[in-house]
Design a protein around this motif. Structure first.
Motif, PDB file in Angstrom:
ATOM      1  N   GLU A 218       0.822  -1.208   0.000  1.00 15.30           N
ATOM      2  CA  GLU A 218       0.000   0.000   0.000  1.00 15.30           C
ATOM      3  C   GLU A 218       0.858   1.261   0.000  1.00 15.30           C
ATOM      4  OE1 GLU A 218      -3.100  -0.216   2.994  1.00 15.30           O
ATOM      5  OE2 GLU A 218      -3.292  -2.355   2.592  1.00 15.30           O
ATOM      6  N   PHE A 219       2.074   1.171   0.574  1.00 18.06           N
ATOM      7  CA  PHE A 219       2.877   2.395   0.595  1.00 18.06           C
ATOM      8  C   PHE A 219       3.298   2.820  -0.808  1.00 18.06           C
ATOM      9  CE2 PHE A 219       5.959  -0.999   1.688  1.00 18.06           C
ATOM     10  CZ  PHE A 219       6.824  -0.868   0.631  1.00 18.06           C
ATOM     11  N   THR A 222       0.589   5.047  -1.809  1.00 11.21           N
ATOM     12  CA  THR A 222       0.804   6.331  -1.132  1.00 11.21           C
ATOM     13  C   THR A 222       1.854   7.150  -1.875  1.00 11.21           C
ATOM     14  OG1 THR A 222       0.394   5.212   0.955  1.00 11.21           O
ATOM     15  CG2 THR A 222       1.330   7.414   1.068  1.00 11.21           C
ATOM     16  N   LYS A 226       1.410  10.784  -3.960  1.00 10.61           N
ATOM     17  CA  LYS A 226       2.088  12.039  -3.637  1.00 10.61           C
ATOM     18  C   LYS A 226       2.598  12.739  -4.889  1.00 10.61           C
ATOM     19  CE  LYS A 226       4.949  10.443  -0.234  1.00 10.61           C
ATOM     20  NZ  LYS A 226       5.938  10.574   0.852  1.00 10.61           N
ATOM     21  N   ARG A 240      14.156  -0.461  -1.505  1.00  8.03           N
ATOM     22  CA  ARG A 240      14.644  -0.578  -0.129  1.00  8.03           C
ATOM     23  C   ARG A 240      13.907  -1.688   0.625  1.00  8.03           C
ATOM     24  NH1 ARG A 240      17.472   2.863   3.141  1.00  8.03           N
ATOM     25  NH2 ARG A 240      16.963   1.488   4.851  1.00  8.03           N
ATOM     26  N   ASN A 241      12.616  -1.830   0.333  1.00  6.62           N
ATOM     27  CA  ASN A 241      11.858  -2.874   1.003  1.00  6.62           C
ATOM     28  C   ASN A 241      12.116  -4.247   0.398  1.00  6.62           C
ATOM     29  OD1 ASN A 241       9.765  -1.831   3.140  1.00  6.62           O
ATOM     30  ND2 ASN A 241       9.947  -0.259   1.587  1.00  6.62           N
ATOM     31  N   SER A 314      19.727  -1.854   7.441  1.00  5.95           N
ATOM     32  CA  SER A 314      18.766  -1.522   6.399  1.00  5.95           C
ATOM     33  C   SER A 314      17.328  -1.468   6.904  1.00  5.95           C
ATOM     34  CB  SER A 314      18.897  -2.552   5.276  1.00  5.95           C
ATOM     35  OG  SER A 314      17.828  -2.466   4.409  1.00  5.95           O
ATOM     36  N   PRO A 316      14.956  -0.557   9.968  1.00  2.26           N
ATOM     37  CA  PRO A 316      14.885   0.070  11.299  1.00  2.26           C
ATOM     38  C   PRO A 316      14.080  -0.755  12.296  1.00  2.26           C
ATOM     39  CG  PRO A 316      13.504   1.222   9.707  1.00  2.26           C
ATOM     40  CD  PRO A 316      14.353   0.261   8.929  1.00  2.26           C
ATOM     41  N   ARG A 317      13.141  -1.576  11.818  1.00  7.45           N
ATOM     42  CA  ARG A 317      12.315  -2.340  12.762  1.00  7.45           C
ATOM     43  C   ARG A 317      13.159  -3.340  13.532  1.00  7.45           C
ATOM     44  NH1 ARG A 317       8.067  -3.729   8.239  1.00  7.45           N
ATOM     45  NH2 ARG A 317      10.041  -3.700   7.171  1.00  7.45           N
TER      46      ARG A 317
ATOM     47  N   TYR B  94      -4.323  11.951  -0.653  1.00  4.96           N
ATOM     48  CA  TYR B  94      -5.037  10.780  -0.150  1.00  4.96           C
ATOM     49  C   TYR B  94      -4.575  10.385   1.240  1.00  4.96           C
ATOM     50  CZ  TYR B  94      -6.878   9.698  -4.815  1.00  4.96           C
ATOM     51  OH  TYR B  94      -7.547   9.727  -6.005  1.00  4.96           O
ATOM     52  N   PHE B  96      -5.355   6.731   3.655  1.00  9.07           N
ATOM     53  CA  PHE B  96      -5.965   5.424   3.444  1.00  9.07           C
ATOM     54  C   PHE B  96      -6.363   4.751   4.748  1.00  9.07           C
ATOM     55  CE2 PHE B  96      -3.098   6.192  -0.162  1.00  9.07           C
ATOM     56  CZ  PHE B  96      -4.023   6.137  -1.192  1.00  9.07           C
ATOM     57  N   ASP B  98      -5.366   1.842   6.279  1.00  9.93           N
ATOM     58  CA  ASP B  98      -4.419   1.255   7.224  1.00  9.93           C
ATOM     59  C   ASP B  98      -3.115   2.056   7.207  1.00  9.93           C
ATOM     60  OD1 ASP B  98      -2.737  -0.213   8.742  1.00  9.93           O
ATOM     61  OD2 ASP B  98      -2.944  -2.081   7.602  1.00  9.93           O
ATOM     62  N   ALA B 101       0.342   0.314   6.979  1.00  8.56           N
ATOM     63  CA  ALA B 101       0.753  -0.240   5.693  1.00  8.56           C
ATOM     64  C   ALA B 101       0.963   0.857   4.658  1.00  8.56           C
ATOM     65  CB  ALA B 101      -0.293  -1.234   5.182  1.00  8.56           C
ATOM     66  N   SER B 102       0.355   2.010   4.884  1.00 10.57           N
ATOM     67  CA  SER B 102       0.427   3.079   3.888  1.00 10.57           C
ATOM     68  C   SER B 102       1.686   3.918   4.020  1.00 10.57           C
ATOM     69  CB  SER B 102      -0.792   3.993   4.006  1.00 10.57           C
ATOM     70  OG  SER B 102      -1.963   3.239   3.821  1.00 10.57           O
ATOM     71  N   LEU B 103       2.305   3.887   5.206  1.00  5.90           N
ATOM     72  CA  LEU B 103       3.585   4.561   5.361  1.00  5.90           C
ATOM     73  C   LEU B 103       4.681   3.553   5.040  1.00  5.90           C
ATOM     74  CD1 LEU B 103       2.793   6.413   8.688  1.00  5.90           C
ATOM     75  CD2 LEU B 103       3.335   7.521   6.513  1.00  5.90           C
ATOM     76  N   ASN B 104       5.745   4.029   4.410  1.00 10.45           N
ATOM     77  CA  ASN B 104       6.851   3.128   4.089  1.00 10.45           C
ATOM     78  C   ASN B 104       7.626   2.802   5.367  1.00 10.45           C
ATOM     79  OD1 ASN B 104       9.188   1.876   3.136  1.00 10.45           O
ATOM     80  ND2 ASN B 104       9.012   2.938   1.183  1.00 10.45           N
ATOM     81  N   PRO B 105       7.712   1.508   5.732  1.00 15.73           N
ATOM     82  CA  PRO B 105       8.299   1.146   7.021  1.00 15.73           C
ATOM     83  C   PRO B 105       9.778   1.489   7.175  1.00 15.73           C
ATOM     84  CG  PRO B 105       7.888  -0.812   5.690  1.00 15.73           C
ATOM     85  CD  PRO B 105       7.224   0.333   4.992  1.00 15.73           C
ATOM     86  N   VAL B 106      10.508   1.663   6.080  1.00 20.53           N
ATOM     87  CA  VAL B 106      11.956   1.825   6.215  1.00 20.53           C
ATOM     88  C   VAL B 106      12.439   3.277   6.151  1.00 20.53           C
ATOM     89  CG1 VAL B 106      12.358  -0.482   5.309  1.00 20.53           C
ATOM     90  CG2 VAL B 106      12.513   1.455   3.781  1.00 20.53           C
ATOM     91  N   PHE B 107      11.528   4.228   6.030  1.00 16.34           N
ATOM     92  CA  PHE B 107      11.958   5.630   6.029  1.00 16.34           C
ATOM     93  C   PHE B 107      11.352   6.383   7.199  1.00 16.34           C
ATOM     94  CE2 PHE B 107      12.204   4.416   1.491  1.00 16.34           C
ATOM     95  CZ  PHE B 107      13.566   4.580   1.328  1.00 16.34           C
ATOM     96  N   GLN B 112       9.516  11.155   4.834  1.00 13.70           N
ATOM     97  CA  GLN B 112       8.366  10.895   3.958  1.00 13.70           C
ATOM     98  C   GLN B 112       7.509  12.145   3.774  1.00 13.70           C
ATOM     99  OE1 GLN B 112       6.467   6.980   4.304  1.00 13.70           O
ATOM    100  NE2 GLN B 112       7.931   6.438   5.875  1.00 13.70           N
ATOM    101  N   ILE B 113       7.414  12.947   4.834  1.00 18.61           N
ATOM    102  CA  ILE B 113       6.632  14.180   4.701  1.00 18.61           C
ATOM    103  C   ILE B 113       7.390  15.171   3.815  1.00 18.61           C
ATOM    104  CG2 ILE B 113       5.708  16.153   5.959  1.00 18.61           C
ATOM    105  CD1 ILE B 113       5.194  14.255   8.310  1.00 18.61           C
ATOM    106  N   HIS B 151       6.797   2.457  12.657  1.00 15.91           N
ATOM    107  CA  HIS B 151       6.418   1.427  13.624  1.00 15.91           C
ATOM    108  C   HIS B 151       6.601   1.892  15.067  1.00 15.91           C
ATOM    109  CE1 HIS B 151      10.765   0.812  13.556  1.00 15.91           C
ATOM    110  NE2 HIS B 151      10.608   0.364  14.771  1.00 15.91           N
ATOM    111  N   MET B 162       0.012  10.534   8.205  1.00 18.15           N
ATOM    112  CA  MET B 162      -0.520  10.456   6.841  1.00 18.15           C
ATOM    113  C   MET B 162      -1.248  11.751   6.482  1.00 18.15           C
ATOM    114  SD  MET B 162       0.070   7.690   5.066  1.00 18.15           S
ATOM    115  CE  MET B 162      -1.223   7.668   3.815  1.00 18.15           C
ATOM    116  N   MET B 165       1.190  14.493   5.875  1.00 17.61           N
ATOM    117  CA  MET B 165       1.844  14.290   4.585  1.00 17.61           C
ATOM    118  C   MET B 165       0.915  14.708   3.448  1.00 17.61           C
ATOM    119  SD  MET B 165       3.915  10.896   3.722  1.00 17.61           S
ATOM    120  CE  MET B 165       2.647   9.791   3.187  1.00 17.61           C
TER     121      MET B 165
END
Ligand SMILES: Nc1ncnc2c1ncn2[C@@H]1O[C@H](COP(=O)(O)OP(=O)(O)O)[C@@H](O)[C@H]1O
Ligand SMILES: [Mg+2]
Lengths: 321, 320
Positions: A218-219, A222, A226, A240-241, A314, A316-317, B94, B96, B98, B101-107, B112-113, B151, B162, B165
């Motif tokens: 889903e990202f 997003t 943008k 990256r993912n 790589s 962060p979690r 937009y 959404f 969830d 899931a809509s934000l990128n977990p690694v940044f 992102q904003i 997270h 979100m 952003m």
């Protein structure tokens, strides 16, 4: 982060202890040792043999021998190879370098080709590029290393484009430094390709499916919403993912690479650790066998450790856990 | 000129050699500063319609078959890729369902904003502006949050990120696709309040998608009700809540949880939502409709204005 590194390094110790213990135990199960063959030689007296055996503690039970070995190893002394009449550390170091060189070249080749191809195949899913890549992957994964190594040797012998086995020419010592480098590279090419083949296929497939998974996230919607250009979406957000899960298989791929190197070294006469261990095993040159096995295990553990570090860097979690 | 005018939009999903109509002849208008709610059961085509506003439904598998989407008078379906990137974020943003899931977990969320700022207001792509936006959406201690990864935040905070952003590019229209469905009940109200508040301050239009008619009264100026890929009723919110005209709208109202009533159980609408490709001919709701007539099985009703500003897709809208 530092405590994470220290913890992981401490984890290595029990693993290496376990591996060396098992190696000693298994060798105790096989009858005879290096000096058994020597006893056929009438020029060596039984007293002399007994003395040589005692030097290597071969007159004691295996677990006592293990304790002696541990004590020496803790002081950096891996013992003496009766077959090579040289210190095990010196033998291992020169061979380790060859194995490292081969593995490194193969890893580099595999990743540098597989990752871009995997990305390309995923972005152009179902195109001819994608089909060609899956064909390459299929071939790479289904031909065993042994067969590929033999084919490569036959190719070298038939065309004369590459040397048939070995790591350097017999005239190596007479060459200029430039010629020497070229000679090493020339010898390195075929074993590297053989070793990289199955690795490359596996990584490419993995990369493609990771990319497809990430593209469905889903990202990604997003990011597109943008107004980010598609190339930026793919190379920043998706890549990256997609690369993260690949870093976890890096450790395992190193394991596969080492066992592959074992085969390639033996068939293509590459003077590496695998070949040395194999020779030591048939000569029952036990200190050398133990050192070879422990070294291989250490490489594996270090490979996993590097993979964990990369992943923590790589993702962060994981880093923050 | 309305800000957004979706006219007779038709969209198919291609599955093998079949094409399944997911959005069928949908028309929705949104005026500047207006909040429109899009309501309907899951799978009726709300998200696909909403994503179409910025042409975000991937083609393939989707294919735009007909209609126009006029945003500020320009047809989104005919825009070049470059123009499209300009309106994504620039005119319509937009959020959404969830946020995790809509934000990128690694940044980091600040990163992102800032991406939105770089694209649409490059002169403002600074930490200060990101902090201002985080403050705007009610995130406490924004200076320390800017370096957080998604997270590390709760679902409610992620949704606020979100929103920040989405607002960073100062859009004219905010599309919120079920923005509270994945959140705790207590947080849901906070997020809706935040949207109301931001709307008052910034004056943008909102398209709020929900399957809960219960929140419509507080939020919407007008409501569009969708069923099986079609708009079946479009009315001013208060009129619709006071006196729904389409039998489906009535059934939806009866299935809304009411805090005041003692009734524990909701009357779920009997029957099943028809799946894509299995829409009945004639009126799509007639198999589940309590007031169905024999003619409903044969004739597909059109969306007609049965009273001023009240559009209904039912053959018997006037007589019910
Ligand atoms: N990418 C897709 N491929 C095929 N079918 C899809 C896709 N996205 C949505 N659909 C179908 O389109 C219909 C409408 O979906 P959607 O707009 O997500 O419904 P909702 O009203 O719940 O938001 C559903 O039947 C769904 O299965
Ligand atoms: Mg939806």
């Amino acid at each position: 982060m530092l405590s994470f590194i220290i913890k992981r390094l401490l984890h290595m110790i029990p693993i290496l202890l376990g591996v060396s213990l098992i190696t000693f135990f298994l060798m105790a199960l096989t009858p005879g040792d290096y000096f058994t063959q020597l006893s056929m030689n009438p020029q060596i007296s039984p007293e002399k043999l007994a003395q040589l055996r005692a030097e290597q503690h071969l007159d004691k039970p295996w677990y006592i021998r293990y304790l002696y070995w541990l004590k020496d190893a803790a002081h950096g002394n891996l013992g003496y190879s009766a077959a090579y009449k040289a210190s095990v550390s010196d033998l291992i170091t020169s061979r380790l370098w060859n194995t490292f060189l081969l593995s490194f070249a193969a890893t580099l080749l595999a990743w540098c080709v597989a990752v871009p191809l995997g990305i390309w195949a995923a972005v152009q899913k179902d195109s001819w590029v994608d089909r060609l890549c899956s064909l390459i992957a299929f071939v790479g994964l289904s031909i065993p290393d042994v067969l590929l190594a033999l084919l490569a040797l036959m190719f070298a012998a038939a065309t004369g484009l590459f040397p048939v086995g070995g790591a350097q020419s017999s005239l190596y010592d007479l060459m200029s430094p430039g010629e020497q480098i070229w000679d090493r590279l020339h010898h390195l090419i075929l074993p590297t390709i053989v070793l990289a083949a199955s690795e490359l296929a596996g990584i490419m497939r993995q990369m493609r499916s990771n990319m497809l998974d990430a593209l469905r996230s889903e990202f990604v919607t997003t990011a597109r919403a943008k107004g980010i250009p598609e190339g930026w979406v793919i190379y920043k957000h998706v890549l990256r993912n997609a690369i993260n899960p690949l870093l976890t298989i890096f450790g395992y791929s190193l394991a596969g690479l080492l066992s592959g190197a074992f085969i390639v070294e033996n068939i293509m006469a590459w003077p590496g650790l695998g070949r040395l261990t194999m020779e030591a095993l048939s000569a029952k040159d036990y200190p050398l066998v133990v050192a070879g096995v422990v070294m291989a295990a250490a490489l594996l553990v270090i490979g996993n450790f590097i993979a964990d570090l990369l992943l923590a860097w790589s993702d962060p979690r994981i880093r923050l856990k | 000129m309305p800000l957004l005018e979706i006219k007779n939009l038709k969209l198919d999903f291609i599955a093998g050699d079949k094409s399944l109509r997911a959005v069928d002849d949908v028309s929705i208008t949104i005026n500047a500063g207006e909040t429109v709610c899009l309501v309907g059961e899951s799978g009726c085509g709300k998200s696909v319609t909403a994503l179409s506003i910025a042409r975000l439904v991937p083609t393939p598998p989707a294919r735009y078959v007909g209609g126009e989407i006029l945003l500020n008078g320009r047809d989104v379906l005919k825009m070049s890729k470059t123009d499209l990137r300009g309106i994504r974020g620039g005119v319509v943003s937009y959020i959404f369902q969830d946020p995790s899931a809509s934000l990128n977990p690694v940044f980091r969320i600040g990163n992102q904003i800032k991406e939105s700022l770089k694209l649409h207001r490059p002169e403002k792509a600074t930490d200060e502006e990101v902090i201002r936006l985080l403050k705007l959406v009610g995130i406490p201690a924004p200076e320390s949050r800017i370096k957080d990864y998604p997270h590390q935040m709760s679902g409610g905070m992620q949704q606020r990120v979100m929103i920040a952003m989405a607002l960073a590019s100062e859009p004219k229209l905010l599309v919120a696709d079920e923005p509270t469905t994945a959140l705790d009940v207590t947080i849901q109200a906070q997020i809706l309040d935040l949207l109301l508040d931001l709307k008052k301050r910034m004056g943008m239009s909102i398209l709020l998608i929900t399957h809960n008619l219960g929140i419509v009264g507080d939020m919407a100026d007008r409501v569009a009700v969708m069923y099986a890929g079609q708009v079946v009723e479009m009315s001013p919110a208060l009129d619709l809540l006071r006196r729904p005209l389409h039998p489906y709208t009535k059934a939806l109202m009866n299935s809304v949880p009411k805090l005041s009533s003692n009734l524990q159980r909701l009357s779920a609408i009997p029957g099943n939502v028809p799946t894509l490709g299995n829409f009945p001919s004639g009126c799509r709701f007639y198999p589940r409709c309590p007031s169905a007539q024999p003619e409903c099985a044969n004739t597909m009703p059109q969306l007609v204005e049965v009273e001023p500003n009240r559009w209904v897709r039912c053959l018997y809208a006037k007589s019910l």
